[in-house]
Design a protein around this motif. Sequence first.
Motif, PDB file in Angstrom:
ATOM      1  N   ALA A 237       0.989  -1.236  -0.011  1.00 47.28           N
ATOM      2  CA  ALA A 237      -0.142   0.024  -0.108  1.00 47.28           C
ATOM      3  C   ALA A 237       0.865   1.113   0.178  1.00 47.28           C
ATOM      4  CB  ALA A 237      -0.838  -0.069   1.252  1.00 47.28           C
ATOM      5  N   GLY A 238       2.059   1.188   0.671  1.00 45.23           N
ATOM      6  CA  GLY A 238       2.775   2.392   0.577  1.00 45.23           C
ATOM      7  C   GLY A 238       3.412   2.590  -0.569  1.00 45.23           C
ATOM      8  N   TRP A 239       3.805   1.557  -1.269  1.00 45.88           N
ATOM      9  CA  TRP A 239       4.263   2.162  -2.477  1.00 45.88           C
ATOM     10  C   TRP A 239       3.135   2.419  -3.699  1.00 45.88           C
ATOM     11  CZ3 TRP A 239       8.913   3.099  -4.805  1.00 45.88           C
ATOM     12  CH2 TRP A 239      10.006   2.595  -4.113  1.00 45.88           C
ATOM     13  N   ALA A 240       2.173   1.819  -3.364  1.00 47.14           N
ATOM     14  CA  ALA A 240       1.003   2.291  -4.318  1.00 47.14           C
ATOM     15  C   ALA A 240       0.617   3.878  -4.029  1.00 47.14           C
ATOM     16  CB  ALA A 240      -0.213   1.457  -4.070  1.00 47.14           C
ATOM     17  N   MET A 241       0.776   4.318  -2.931  1.00 46.69           N
ATOM     18  CA  MET A 241       0.369   5.696  -2.506  1.00 46.69           C
ATOM     19  C   MET A 241       1.403   6.394  -2.818  1.00 46.69           C
ATOM     20  SD  MET A 241      -0.992   5.369   1.258  1.00 46.69           S
ATOM     21  CE  MET A 241      -1.088   7.010   1.703  1.00 46.69           C
ATOM     22  N   THR A 242       2.658   6.087  -2.925  1.00 46.47           N
ATOM     23  CA  THR A 242       3.914   6.740  -3.264  1.00 46.47           C
ATOM     24  C   THR A 242       3.979   7.179  -4.678  1.00 46.47           C
ATOM     25  OG1 THR A 242       5.489   5.861  -1.553  1.00 46.47           O
ATOM     26  CG2 THR A 242       6.307   6.807  -3.513  1.00 46.47           C
ATOM     27  N   PHE A 243       3.480   6.127  -5.549  1.00 49.02           N
ATOM     28  CA  PHE A 243       3.403   6.020  -7.060  1.00 49.02           C
ATOM     29  C   PHE A 243       2.224   7.242  -7.560  1.00 49.02           C
ATOM     30  CE2 PHE A 243       2.345   5.169 -11.529  1.00 49.02           C
ATOM     31  CZ  PHE A 243       3.477   5.346 -12.240  1.00 49.02           C
ATOM     32  N   ALA A 244       0.999   6.982  -6.629  1.00 45.83           N
ATOM     33  CA  ALA A 244      -0.200   7.629  -6.702  1.00 45.83           C
ATOM     34  C   ALA A 244       0.224   9.228  -6.474  1.00 45.83           C
ATOM     35  CB  ALA A 244      -1.164   7.341  -6.054  1.00 45.83           C
ATOM     36  N   TRP A 245       1.062   9.287  -5.377  1.00 48.29           N
ATOM     37  CA  TRP A 245       1.551  10.761  -5.256  1.00 48.29           C
ATOM     38  C   TRP A 245       2.260  11.609  -6.157  1.00 48.29           C
ATOM     39  CZ3 TRP A 245       0.198  13.710  -0.736  1.00 48.29           C
ATOM     40  CH2 TRP A 245       1.120  15.134  -0.679  1.00 48.29           C
ATOM     41  N   LEU A 246       2.978  10.637  -6.670  1.00 47.24           N
ATOM     42  CA  LEU A 246       3.940  11.304  -7.681  1.00 47.24           C
ATOM     43  C   LEU A 246       3.487  11.742  -9.033  1.00 47.24           C
ATOM     44  CD1 LEU A 246       6.905  12.027  -8.434  1.00 47.24           C
ATOM     45  CD2 LEU A 246       7.158   9.718  -9.228  1.00 47.24           C
ATOM     46  N   VAL A 247       2.502  10.625  -9.278  1.00 47.88           N
ATOM     47  CA  VAL A 247       1.598  11.184 -10.670  1.00 47.88           C
ATOM     48  C   VAL A 247       0.898  12.177 -10.366  1.00 47.88           C
ATOM     49  CG1 VAL A 247       0.269   9.997 -12.212  1.00 47.88           C
ATOM     50  CG2 VAL A 247       2.158   8.721 -11.533  1.00 47.88           C
ATOM     51  N   GLY A 248      -0.033  12.045  -9.214  1.00 46.30           N
ATOM     52  CA  GLY A 248      -0.955  13.202  -9.041  1.00 46.30           C
ATOM     53  C   GLY A 248      -0.475  14.469  -8.651  1.00 46.30           C
ATOM     54  N   SER A 249       0.750  14.502  -8.170  1.00 50.33           N
ATOM     55  CA  SER A 249       1.559  16.023  -8.045  1.00 50.33           C
ATOM     56  C   SER A 249       1.836  16.441  -9.574  1.00 50.33           C
ATOM     57  CB  SER A 249       2.615  15.794  -7.298  1.00 50.33           C
ATOM     58  OG  SER A 249       3.683  15.126  -7.885  1.00 50.33           O
ATOM     59  N   SER A 250       2.471  15.723 -10.523  1.00 53.45           N
ATOM     60  CA  SER A 250       2.343  15.984 -11.641  1.00 53.45           C
ATOM     61  C   SER A 250       1.277  16.466 -12.694  1.00 53.45           C
ATOM     62  CB  SER A 250       3.384  14.712 -12.335  1.00 53.45           C
ATOM     63  OG  SER A 250       4.588  14.600 -11.926  1.00 53.45           O
ATOM     64  N   LEU A 251       0.262  15.466 -12.163  1.00 52.02           N
ATOM     65  CA  LEU A 251      -0.999  16.142 -12.937  1.00 52.02           C
ATOM     66  C   LEU A 251      -1.599  17.497 -12.470  1.00 52.02           C
ATOM     67  CD1 LEU A 251      -2.650  12.534 -13.155  1.00 52.02           C
ATOM     68  CD2 LEU A 251      -1.875  14.027 -15.013  1.00 52.02           C
TER      69      LEU A 251
END
Length: 363
Positions: A258-272
């Motif tokens: 879950a931690g890595w899923a949130m990390t990747f979502a955070w990175l993509v979400g901040s770029s979007l």
Amino acid sequence: MYNTVEILGSAREAAWLPWAVQYFFLIGTSAAAFFLTLPGLVFGRARWSRVSRQALLVALVCGLTAPVALLSDLHQPGRFLNFYLHPNLRSWMAWGSFFIPLYVAGLLLYAWLCLRPQLAALARAERGVRLAAVYRALAYGGHDNRAAVRLAAVVTALGAVLILLYTGVEVMVIQARALWNTPLVPPLLAATAFAGALGMTALFAAAMRQFDTAPLLTRWIAGSQWLVLALLAAWLASGVAGWSSAAAEVLDAVNGSAGWAMTFAWLVGSSLLTLWLASRSPRRLLLAAVLALHGAWAFRWILFMGGQAIPKMGAAFRTYALTATPDGLLGIVGTAGLFLAIYIGLTSFIQWDEPAGSEGASS
């Protein structure tokens, strides 16, 4: 009948600490910001004049801070000197010890040549005898030698390209870390470096209330986010499709985390979010700048600190805990303090809100 399942885990301290994150962020931002100086200061494009001056300030502040972060990561000057005393020319890290002085020296020469006319003007305008003498000495005649500026720009551009190349390749060649061992790491580091350079330039412009540069900067920030998202999508596709064994290994290792899923979502979400703000609200310079900077720094933190957390063997993650020590939080604060001190020194000595035309760039 009983089955025995043995789970192996190898726990070890992180070899690359936050000092490394700071160094890669600062040196990449500096090298990318240098290229943003070329349209206004070398090619004389009037619409880039203010942006290029702010980019030159970014390149100088980050370029002077980055080597200190690198020396701190090495823990003692002797380790850095060893690169010259016993060079290993098969190592990209060793080559970096030659590329860094080339780039920093070229950048200082380039900046001095660009700023000489302004230094001469400050010497004439300064009433204090001592400070006027300092400006006059630094101006060294104050001539606007465009041929010298272009030559220095070529040398610095070579150093900047080599910086962006070596910082990416020296990470990519480490086969023991699956997150690093992919050909997409160098272009991702370069793309996020340009995003960070644009964000830092926009932040400096906002600090000096140069909001007329917002449409140009936000347009380029949006473009940088498109590039970052495209490269992230390419890495994910290469892992899912099995084109890259390293990317597939990473996806398999973090599957169900879950931690890595949130990390990747955070990175993509901040770029979007950065892309949306830069595209839909081109006048909101400050927020887009901060988010672009956040994305560039966060990518390096995830790459370096997260990459070391993924186990080489077994199933045990080695989570890094940020501590209030010189190798942790104090190191980050100390680097930020040095960055701020250099920024205050340069902005107190020279007015960076002047247009590029003050140095003789054509409009």
